[in-house]
Design a protein around this motif. Structure first.
Motif, short mmCIF file in Angstrom:
data_model
loop_
_atom_site.label_atom_id
_atom_site.label_comp_id
_atom_site.label_asym_id
_atom_site.label_seq_id
_atom_site.Cartn_x
_atom_site.Cartn_y
_atom_site.Cartn_z
N GLU A 47 38.88 47.26 41.80
CA GLU A 47 39.53 46.05 42.32
C GLU A 47 38.81 44.79 41.87
O GLU A 47 39.44 43.79 41.48
CB GLU A 47 39.58 46.12 43.85
CG GLU A 47 40.47 47.23 44.39
CD GLU A 47 40.36 47.38 45.90
OE1 GLU A 47 39.64 46.57 46.52
OE2 GLU A 47 40.99 48.31 46.45
N LEU A 48 37.49 44.83 41.91
CA LEU A 48 36.71 43.66 41.52
C LEU A 48 36.81 43.40 40.02
O LEU A 48 36.85 42.25 39.58
CB LEU A 48 35.24 43.85 41.93
CG LEU A 48 34.97 43.75 43.43
CD1 LEU A 48 33.62 44.36 43.78
CD2 LEU A 48 35.03 42.29 43.88
N GLN A 49 36.84 44.48 39.23
CA GLN A 49 36.98 44.30 37.79
C GLN A 49 38.33 43.69 37.45
O GLN A 49 38.44 42.86 36.54
CB GLN A 49 36.81 45.63 37.06
CG GLN A 49 36.78 45.50 35.54
CD GLN A 49 37.90 46.26 34.86
OE1 GLN A 49 38.59 47.06 35.47
NE2 GLN A 49 38.09 46.00 33.58
N ASP A 50 39.36 44.10 38.18
CA ASP A 50 40.69 43.53 37.96
C ASP A 50 40.67 42.03 38.25
O ASP A 50 41.28 41.23 37.52
CB ASP A 50 41.69 44.24 38.89
CG ASP A 50 43.12 43.78 38.64
OD1 ASP A 50 43.64 44.02 37.54
OD2 ASP A 50 43.72 43.18 39.56
N LYS A 51 39.95 41.64 39.29
CA LYS A 51 39.86 40.22 39.63
C LYS A 51 39.04 39.46 38.58
O LYS A 51 39.38 38.33 38.24
CB LYS A 51 39.21 40.09 41.02
CG LYS A 51 39.28 38.68 41.59
CD LYS A 51 38.69 38.63 43.00
CE LYS A 51 39.59 39.33 44.00
NZ LYS A 51 39.10 39.13 45.41
N LEU A 52 37.96 40.09 38.07
CA LEU A 52 37.16 39.47 37.01
C LEU A 52 38.02 39.21 35.78
O LEU A 52 37.95 38.14 35.17
CB LEU A 52 35.99 40.40 36.65
CG LEU A 52 35.12 39.99 35.45
CD1 LEU A 52 34.25 38.79 35.81
CD2 LEU A 52 34.23 41.16 34.99
N TYR A 53 38.84 40.19 35.43
CA TYR A 53 39.69 40.09 34.25
C TYR A 53 40.74 38.99 34.43
O TYR A 53 41.00 38.20 33.51
CB TYR A 53 40.37 41.43 33.99
CG TYR A 53 41.13 41.52 32.70
CD1 TYR A 53 40.47 41.66 31.48
CD2 TYR A 53 42.53 41.47 32.70
CE1 TYR A 53 41.18 41.75 30.30
CE2 TYR A 53 43.25 41.55 31.51
CZ TYR A 53 42.57 41.70 30.32
OH TYR A 53 43.27 41.78 29.14
N ALA A 54 41.32 38.93 35.63
CA ALA A 54 42.35 37.92 35.91
C ALA A 54 41.75 36.53 35.99
O ALA A 54 42.32 35.55 35.50
CB ALA A 54 43.08 38.27 37.20
#
Length: 291
Positions: A47-54
């Motif tokens: 979830e956090l990596q998805d937010k980093l990417y976005a």
């Protein structure tokens, strides 16, 4: 509730005695529940990596260093298995090429840094230049094109300073750096080497040169202790990961990464008001559409 990893973080300018460090620690956890704990952490990491990417404004660089057979490859495989490959890149640094030797020692590592929005993993790193090169000064002499007599304390202090400046520059530019030393005992390394020799499917992982390096164990421990003292900073800390129990090492690594990503204050992009109006119009058109 997460695991407190502060005890494994090396303070700035700290003097570390690796000989007194317990490599068999388990944090009071059990192997029976380890898979559930790691699964929960990996979900948070995803979830956090998805937010980093976005968010696409920051990046994360994760550095792994260890003695042979400490479990770097398997730790990367297990911890990062739930991460979107689109937002993650792994580099494994081998002996430098002739082109790389014609540049300064940081050049090839700078080229492999993660872009904004991504997680970069360096399996071995620029620290090899103050670890294996310090244990074998002839490598440093060859790489730097200097006579062996100049590979002295001043030379190493300059290298440590260059590394600190390099990582400070990365931090100032939006890249968070965390560094892991997977600390395996000499006894455990012996058992893992023997398994690699006895198991045909793992023979490829073993080299007779590994035994030669093992004989330099005390020299490597001293080199690592120097590295921790000279390059662990508040902004770019080292973590010593007890690695005789691989399952605990993976949990600890994942927890540190999750905590670090949380501290980066990542946010999903907020659309301007005009885009929300377009979204509403698109939704209305889809709902009215006759299929």
């Amino acid at each position: 509730m997460g695991i407190d990893t502060s005890a494994f973080k090396i303070a700035e300018r700290a003097e570390i005695d690796l000989g007194s460090f317990d490599t068999k620690q388990d944090g009071g956890l059990s192997k029976e529940t380890a898979s559930d704990t790691l699964r929960a952490l990996k979900e948070q990491l995803s979830e956090l990596q998805d937010k980093l990417y976005a968010d696409n404004s920051k990046s994360l660089l994760i550095i792994f260093q260890a003695m042979d057979a400490a479990g770097k490859d398997s730790a990367i495989k297990h911890v990062m298995s739930g991460v979107n490959p689109q937002g993650c890149q792994v580099y494994s640094f081998k002996q430098p090429t002739s082109e790389e030797l014609d540049h300064d020692f940081l050049w090839r590592h700078y080229k492999a840094l993660p872009e904004r929005g991504r997680i970069g993993i360096h399996n071995r790193s620029h620290y090899e230049n103050v670890l294996v090169c310090k244990v074998h000064p002839k490598f440093a002499a060859n790489e730097s094109k200097l006579p062996l007599m100049y590979i002295n304390e001043k030379f190493w202090n300059n290298r440590y300073r260059s590394i600190r400046n390099f990582e400070e520059h990365l931090t100032d530019s939006g890249t968070t750096v965390i560094k892991f030393f997977l600390h395996v005992s000499k006894e455990e390394q012996k058992e893992r080497f023997l398994k690699r020799i006895d198991d045909p499917s793992k023979n490829w992982k073993f080299s007779a040169a590994d035994i030669d390096e093992r004989e330099m164990w005390d020299h490597y421990m001293k080199a690592y202790q120097d590295v921790f003292r000279e390059t662990s900073t508040e902004a770019c800390p080292w973590h010593i990961i007890p690695s005789d129990r691989k399952w605990f090492a993976r949990i600890l690594i994942c927890q540190v990464i999750v905590d670090t990503l949380r501290s980066m204050d990542l946010k999903y992009p907020v659309l301007p008001e005009s885009d929300y109006l377009r979204l509403a119009e698109s939704k209305k058109r889809l709902q009215e559409e006759k299929v």
